[in-house]
Enzyme design. Structure first.
Site, PDB file in Angstrom:
ATOM      1  N   ARG A  51       6.070  41.307 -12.829  1.00  0.00           N
ATOM      2  CA  ARG A  51       5.158  41.654 -13.951  1.00  0.00           C
ATOM      3  C   ARG A  51       5.354  40.535 -14.851  1.00  0.00           C
ATOM      4  O   ARG A  51       6.121  39.699 -14.609  1.00  0.00           O
ATOM      5  CB  ARG A  51       5.523  43.099 -14.475  1.00  0.00           C
ATOM      6  CG  ARG A  51       6.846  43.371 -14.354  1.00  0.00           C
ATOM      7  CD  ARG A  51       7.994  42.665 -14.984  1.00  0.00           C
ATOM      8  NE  ARG A  51       7.551  42.741 -16.362  1.00  0.00           N
ATOM      9  CZ  ARG A  51       7.853  41.787 -17.327  1.00  0.00           C
ATOM     10  NH1 ARG A  51       8.653  40.776 -16.859  1.00  0.00           N
ATOM     11  NH2 ARG A  51       7.750  41.763 -18.542  1.00  0.00           N
ATOM     12  N   GLN A 201      11.264  47.573 -19.899  1.00  0.00           N
ATOM     13  CA  GLN A 201      11.329  45.984 -19.654  1.00  0.00           C
ATOM     14  C   GLN A 201      12.351  45.465 -20.582  1.00  0.00           C
ATOM     15  O   GLN A 201      12.916  44.517 -20.414  1.00  0.00           O
ATOM     16  CB  GLN A 201       9.973  45.361 -19.551  1.00  0.00           C
ATOM     17  CG  GLN A 201       8.747  46.079 -18.542  1.00  0.00           C
ATOM     18  CD  GLN A 201       8.077  47.061 -18.927  1.00  0.00           C
ATOM     19  OE1 GLN A 201       8.426  47.826 -19.596  1.00  0.00           O
ATOM     20  NE2 GLN A 201       6.821  46.943 -18.632  1.00  0.00           N
ATOM     21  N   ASP A 242      -0.846  40.045 -22.726  1.00  0.00           N
ATOM     22  CA  ASP A 242      -1.667  40.160 -21.194  1.00  0.00           C
ATOM     23  C   ASP A 242      -2.965  39.628 -21.368  1.00  0.00           C
ATOM     24  O   ASP A 242      -3.617  39.383 -20.376  1.00  0.00           O
ATOM     25  CB  ASP A 242      -1.449  41.356 -20.554  1.00  0.00           C
ATOM     26  CG  ASP A 242      -0.162  41.679 -19.971  1.00  0.00           C
ATOM     27  OD1 ASP A 242       0.160  41.625 -19.074  1.00  0.00           O
ATOM     28  OD2 ASP A 242       0.876  42.148 -20.916  1.00  0.00           O
TER      29      ASP A 242
END
EC number: 5.3.1.23
Length: 353
Positions: A51, A201, A242
């Site tokens: 990721r 995360q 992102d």
């Protein structure tokens, strides 16, 4: 377990396969999973074995190279159809990270320029491109790190949200790469890591990376940031992204928007480490960025533990959008863009070599 994060290869090519660190089981277990097809890599991306936008993009490039290698003994038509199917599978794996589509478009352009070559030669060329994209990503992260480090004073206490480190890239990291570069330059900084619900995360990955390198790190829950800002315990915020829209709106892990609002309220600079490949000029503003919704199970509990009431409804958007007006600066491999806007981002690409 002790692994120096700088030496960790998030993605590595071994014996004709792509190995990816299984980030779902860190920090308890450090292990690689191997992939030999586009479909396998697409599932690895979807299930979050890998990721982070830059890492996803490079992984997708390797996925297509793997598919070309797997199909090199096929007919020309089967080879072409197989690669097209591979692109479709990889493109469908996660919708928000624009690096995924940037990487697939880049590999497709290379493939389009190889007409007349045999399948085996195409497979070699696509693998070479994936290798170059990996090396290029590390160079870009290093450049961003140097620019970003100049923004952090010695002794800075920096909050980060999610993981934008070596694990989210081909190496070094975007936001965490700035921290590494600052330390490498001799600055004493300390990191405050939001745990980053629901996939944790920050707790599992960012904290692990910083601990491995002896960079002081303090873990907090996501709802503690405002308290710490109000007490004067945070000097700056540094996150990754992102996708950045043409007007400077920033899509990042869910919860980033709240942190940006709090930073604005407390007059704390909010920085975004952002490779050019993450800026999407085809999207006018953040409202047009697709936001991935993930499975409710991620919110109901973690792994085998469930703490939510049975039968409760769940929303699980994986990203949110921070308006450009809350962003102090974007840190790119070509420099720092203060107060990002449609004009400044367009000018950045017009001046691109």
């Amino acid at each position: 377990m002790s692994v120096t994060a700088r030496k960790v290869e998030t993605l590595r090519w071994r014996d004709g396969k792509l190995d990816m660190i299984d980030q779902r089981v860190l920090p308890a277990v450090f292990e690689y999973l191997s992939y030999d097809s586009a479909a396998g890599v697409a599932e690895g991306i979807r299930s979050m074995v890998v990721r982070g936008a830059p890492a996803i993009g490079v992984a997708a490039a390797y996925g297509l190279a793997l598919e070309a290698s797997r199909l090199q003994g096929s007919s020309e038509n089967e080879f072409r159809q197989g690669l097209e199917t591979g692109i479709e599978l990889l493109a469908a794996s996660r919708p928000t990270a624009v690096n995924l589509f940037w990487a697939l478009n880049r590999v497709r352009r290379v493939w389009s320029g190889l007409s007349g070559l045999g399948n085996a030669a195409v497979a070699v060329r696509l693998l070479d491109e994936a290798h170059e994209m990996l090396a290029e990503d590390i160079r870009i992260n290093r450049a961003m790190g140097a620019f970003g480090a100049s923004l952090l004073p010695d002794g800075a206490r920096v909050l980060t949200h999610c993981n934008a480190g070596a694990l989210a890239t081909a190496g070094w990291g975007t936001a965490l790469g700035v921290f590494r570069s600052a330390v490498e330059a001799g600055k004493k900084i300390s990191v405050i890591a939001d745990e980053t619900r629901p996939f944790l995360q920050g707790a599992r990955l960012t904290a692990w990376e910083m601990v491995q390198e002896n960079i002081p790190v303090t873990l907090i829950t996501d709802n503690m940031a405002g308290f710490m800002m109000s007490r004067g315990e945070i000097d700056a915020v540094m996150v990754g992204t992102d996708r950045v829209a043409a007007n400077g709106d920033v899509a990042n892990k869910i919860g980033t928007y709240m942190v940006a609002v709090l930073a604005k309220r407390h007059s704390i600079p909010f920085y975004v480490a952002c490779p050019l490949s993450t800026i999407d000029l085809t999207v006018p503003d953040g409202s047009a960025i697709p936001i991935e919704e993930r499975a409710p199970e991620e919110v109901l509990g973690f792994r085998e533990n469930q703490w939510a009431a049975q039968g409760v409804s769940v929303r699980n958007p994986a990203f949110d959008v921070t308006p450009a007006e809350l962003v102090t600066a974007l840190i790119t491999e070509r420099g720092i863009i203060y107060n990002p806007s449609s004009e400044s981002l367009s000018a950045l690409f017009r001046s691109e070599p």
